[in-house]
Design an enzyme around this catalytic site. Structure first.
Site, PDB file in Angstrom:
ATOM      1  N   ASP A  20      57.611  66.998  19.326  1.00 41.10           N
ATOM      2  CA  ASP A  20      56.901  66.730  20.581  1.00 41.10           C
ATOM      3  C   ASP A  20      57.359  67.812  21.547  1.00 41.10           C
ATOM      4  OD1 ASP A  20      56.064  65.871  23.076  1.00 41.10           O
ATOM      5  OD2 ASP A  20      57.225  64.011  23.055  1.00 41.10           O
ATOM      6  N   LYS A  83      55.167  74.609  29.652  1.00 44.70           N
ATOM      7  CA  LYS A  83      53.980  74.112  28.954  1.00 44.70           C
ATOM      8  C   LYS A  83      52.720  74.210  29.816  1.00 44.70           C
ATOM      9  CE  LYS A  83      52.528  69.914  26.468  1.00 44.70           C
ATOM     10  NZ  LYS A  83      53.023  68.578  26.068  1.00 44.70           N
ATOM     11  N   GLU A 183      48.779  64.265  21.242  1.00 40.45           N
ATOM     12  CA  GLU A 183      49.881  63.355  21.587  1.00 40.45           C
ATOM     13  C   GLU A 183      49.469  61.880  21.499  1.00 40.45           C
ATOM     14  OE1 GLU A 183      51.065  65.012  25.354  1.00 40.45           O
ATOM     15  OE2 GLU A 183      51.825  66.816  24.382  1.00 40.45           O
ATOM     16  N   ASP A 205      50.109  57.758  29.228  1.00 42.68           N
ATOM     17  CA  ASP A 205      51.285  58.639  29.109  1.00 42.68           C
ATOM     18  C   ASP A 205      51.682  59.174  30.477  1.00 42.68           C
ATOM     19  OD1 ASP A 205      53.098  60.703  28.682  1.00 42.68           O
ATOM     20  OD2 ASP A 205      51.979  61.604  27.022  1.00 42.68           O
TER      21      ASP A 205
HETATM   22  P1  ADP Z   1      57.149  64.903  29.386  1.00 40.75           P
HETATM   23  O1  ADP Z   1      56.219  64.277  28.412  1.00 40.75           O
HETATM   24  O2  ADP Z   1      56.450  65.372  30.620  1.00 40.75           O
HETATM   25  O3  ADP Z   1      57.993  65.934  28.775  1.00 40.75           O
HETATM   26  P2  ADP Z   1      58.902  62.575  29.386  1.00 40.75           P
HETATM   27  O4  ADP Z   1      58.028  61.658  28.663  1.00 40.75           O
HETATM   28  O5  ADP Z   1      60.125  63.022  28.684  1.00 40.75           O
HETATM   29  O6  ADP Z   1      58.099  63.794  29.979  1.00 40.75           O
HETATM   30  O7  ADP Z   1      59.296  61.867  30.756  1.00 40.75           O
HETATM   31  C1  ADP Z   1      60.208  62.451  31.635  1.00 40.75           C
HETATM   32  C2  ADP Z   1      60.175  61.656  32.901  1.00 40.75           C
HETATM   33  O8  ADP Z   1      60.562  60.313  32.641  1.00 40.75           O
HETATM   34  C3  ADP Z   1      61.135  62.187  33.938  1.00 40.75           C
HETATM   35  O9  ADP Z   1      60.508  62.193  35.197  1.00 40.75           O
HETATM   36  C4  ADP Z   1      62.243  61.145  33.937  1.00 40.75           C
HETATM   37  O10 ADP Z   1      62.875  61.052  35.199  1.00 40.75           O
HETATM   38  C5  ADP Z   1      61.481  59.901  33.633  1.00 40.75           C
HETATM   39  N1  ADP Z   1      62.316  58.830  33.077  1.00 40.75           N
HETATM   40  C6  ADP Z   1      63.077  58.853  31.959  1.00 40.75           C
HETATM   41  N2  ADP Z   1      63.710  57.693  31.788  1.00 40.75           N
HETATM   42  C7  ADP Z   1      63.342  56.900  32.833  1.00 40.75           C
HETATM   43  C8  ADP Z   1      63.660  55.562  33.235  1.00 40.75           C
HETATM   44  N3  ADP Z   1      64.498  54.817  32.525  1.00 40.75           N
HETATM   45  N4  ADP Z   1      63.095  55.087  34.364  1.00 40.75           N
HETATM   46  C9  ADP Z   1      62.243  55.847  35.084  1.00 40.75           C
HETATM   47  N5  ADP Z   1      61.905  57.096  34.765  1.00 40.75           N
HETATM   48  C10 ADP Z   1      62.451  57.628  33.652  1.00 40.75           C
HETATM   49 MG    MG Z   2      55.260  63.699  26.859  1.00 41.98          MG
END
Ligand code: ADP
Ligand code: MG
Length: 628
Positions: A20, A83, A183, A205
């Site tokens: 991913d 990205k 995704e 998402d």
């Molecule tokens: P992406 O797909 O954009 O790479 P992710 O799915 O990894 O992103 O999500 C990252 C986001 O999720 C960040 O903004 C992070 O702060 C938030 N995040 C991760 N864990 C938590 C949580 N437990 N509560 C709230 N927000 C969270």
């Molecule tokens: Mg993502």
């Protein structure tokens, strides 16, 4: 000197990684021991690899967690969110470019080149560092060289150029792309939704910087994207930003920090990290401390913040996600109730308010059994496994070794999750009230293969109160059994008209040894016939009760001929006597006799119902009328 690889046909060498490649975080997974597994370095508590690439002034490159840490001190050397620029021309991404603290120029073909301290690189090259790092993490976790073939995921809305840029990044990283997968499709695969013959799925998402909603249809295991919508600038980062503003405003008004410091990029980066920590803590705890500590500047700012406050700040952002959901549904010509499964993806869907919002909008609980950060990578690994020639049918997913169900009226068991169901799983069944004006229902959760609740293991009881008074059989109560990957069973009962609900959480396998499971199974085989009889007897007993109540309710109003009345009285007396005896042949005979004896009454009642409905015509007349 080189050694020849001898085991070229070994499974490992044909395995395919799932990656991913996220805007904020990336993850790598592989199918192992019959299930997809996130690969993570031994000491890391999760497999998230921050999609951050840091270029130290002295040369070289640092990726991931370490890069993110280094970025705090040298934001001018760290590339985030690359990205967003993948496969885009400079003109397309003006807004993103403005947010990137590096000089960016267009090379031939309009491809942006990012200049970090004099090193000019394309987004593909920068992404390649992340992919290569993911592969290194995989190799570390496996303790040997990881496969070089990979399934890589991209947003459903990525166009051909963006997909090609992703392939190019993989090639630069020395990886061979087995397939580029959407995704939302990967997330659906992780949940095994491809096994549905037919269905409609919404994947919601909410990541760090982007929000994507996709509506997919499944037909015979094949996914089709019906529509996508979203917001390329909406995500957890925006919530962090609101918290940063909140902190900076407070610092400024208290004169706690000079304006120059408040504008300092490194300082702001530190505040951003503190804001994110507070936000993440609030997904777990009702309140937390939001702290900005910078001893070198003499700053130690602390504030308690509670979940309600965060929700108030974030509400306008979260509302925007629903606008996108409405758009995606409209494009697919569907309404929320057409969606059969809702899948949550992205770290920000861990926020309780987001889950509540989604559940409320779609009128159903979304899938949250798998880690929302990990589902896309897990699904990519599932796809990798299938492409590597593995079958999903021999999936050795964890299964629940004993059935789970509830006790029904009369003491029989209604099995809701069957033994050997792969976990996570969830099943919903409908129930109704047994008596008129019944306002509460008791639920007794049991485990085991025996047919009577008394012979099963009792896991817990709870009560659903507040059912509006209505005739027996009219209330609609949905009972949902959700067994998560950790073996925790949540049973929720919900009265559909009012939405009143109650639930219980139990751990079915707690305190059960393998031997006990074995003996519970053995017992059920041993007692199969007698259990079957006992269960039938229990159900007949309940059926008799229902019939007797219906007869009693209507006997007064109907004028039966004396002979029929006598027959009915006799059958009624025997039914009453048979109840509670647990004597199967007797119950069966009593039920048959009662049914037979109540036929004249039933005919009379039907007649009067038809009369009412057809304004005076008798059933006979109606039938005759239709013949002429
Ligand atoms: P992406 O797909 O954009 O790479 P992710 O799915 O990894 O992103 O999500 C990252 C986001 O999720 C960040 O903004 C992070 O702060 C938030 N995040 C991760 N864990 C938590 C949580 N437990 N509560 C709230 N927000 C969270
Ligand atoms: Mg993502």
């Amino acid at each position: 000197m080189a050694f020849l690889e001898l085991n070229v046909l070994d499974n490992e060498s044909t395995a395919i990684l799932g990656i991913d490649l996220g805007t904020t975080n990336s993850l790598v997974a592989l199918w192992r021991d019959g299930r997809p597994e996130i690969l993570k370095p031994e000491n890391a508590h999760d497999g998230r690899i921050p999609s951050v690439v840091f270029f130290p002034p002295e040369g070289g490159v640092v990726v991931g967690r370490e890069a993110r840490a280094l970025a705090a001190d040298r934001p001018d050397r760290a590339v985030f969110s690359i990205k967003r620029l993948m496969g885009r021309g400079l003109d397309d991404v003006a807004e993103d470019v403005a947010a990137i603290p590096f000089p960016i120029e267009a090379s031939e073909g309009g491809v942006p080149r990012i200049d970090v301290g004099g090193r000019k690189m394309s987004p593909q090259e920068i992404s390649a560092h992340i992919l290569h790092h993911a592969w290194r993490v995989a190799s570390d976790a496996l303790g040997e060289e990881a496969p070089k073939r990979a399934v890589i995921t991209v947003p459903a809305y990525f166009d051909d150029t963006q997909r090609q840029a992703t392939r190019d990044a993989a090639r630069i990283a020395g990886l061979d792309v087995a397939r580029i997968v959407n995704e939302p499709t990967a997330a659906s695969l992780a949940y095994g939704l491809d096994k549905k013959k037919q269905g409609t799925v919404c994947v919601f998402d909410l990541g760090g910087g982007t929000f994507d909603v996709s509506i997919l249809s499944i037909e015979d295991g094949v996914f089709q994207v019906l529509s996508t919508a979203g917001d390329t600038h909406l995500g957890g980062d925006d919530i962090d930003r609101l918290l940063v503003e909140y902190a900076l405003a407070d610092l400024a008004s208290a004169n706690a920090a000079p304006a120059s410091l408040l504008a300092d990029a490194a300082f702001r980066q530190g505040v951003r990290f503190a804001a994110e920590r507070a936000k993440i803590a609030l997904s777990q705890d009702p309140e937390t401390e939001f702290a900005v500590v910078a001893p070198e500047h003499g700053i130690a700012w602390r504030k308690r913040i509670d979940r309600a406050e965060l929700e108030r700040l974030a509400a306008p952002l979260l509302d925007r996600t629903l606008a996108s959901c409405r758009r995606a549904l409209a494009d697919a010509k569907l309404t929320p109730s057409d969606i059969e499964e809702v899948v949550l993806v992205g770290g920000s869907t861990r926020i309780p308010a987001v889950r509540a919002l989604v559940a409320d909008f779609f009128g159903r609980a979304p899938h949250t059994e798998l880690d929302p950060d990990a589902v896309v990578a897990l699904g990519a690994a599932v796809q990798g496994h299938v492409l590597a020639g593995g079958t999903r049918d021999m999936l050795l997913l964890d299964v629940t070794p004993l059935s789970l169900g509830i006790e029904t009226m009369g003491g029989a068991v209604s099995k809701i999750i069957a033994r050997n169901s792969p976990v996570p799983t969830q099943v919903t069944e409908g129930y109704t009230t047994y008596a008129d004006n019944q306002t509460g229902m008791d639920f007794h959760i049991v485990q085991g293969e025996r047919e009577l609740a008394a012979d099963c293991r009792s896991l817990g009881r709870f009560e659903l109160k507040g059912i509006p008074p209505m005739p027996a059989g009219m209330a609609r109560v949905a009972v949902r059994f959700a067994l998560d990957a950790d073996g925790i069973l949540t049973v929720t009962a919900k009265e559909e008209t009012t939405g009143t609900q109650a639930s219980i959480e139990v751990q079915p396998m707690n305190g059960l040894t393998d031997d006990e499971v074995e003996s519970m199974l053995a017992e059920s085989f041993e007692h199969a016939q007698e259990d079957f009889d006992a269960s039938r007897a229990a159900n007949l007993d309940v059926e008799l009760g229902t019939m007797l109540r219906a007869i009693d309710a209507h006997l007064e109003e109907a004028t039966l001929d004396p002979e029929s009345l006598a027959d009915l009285e006799e059958a009624r007396a025997e039914a009453l006597a048979a109840r509670g005896t647990k004597d199967l042949p007797r119950l069966q005979a009593a039920r048959d006799a009662l049914e037979q004896a109540s036929l004249p009454l039933a005919a009379l009642l039907m007649d009067s119902v038809a009369k009412a409905a057809l304004s005076g015509k008798t059933l006979d007349e109606v039938t005759r009328g239709s013949e002429t």
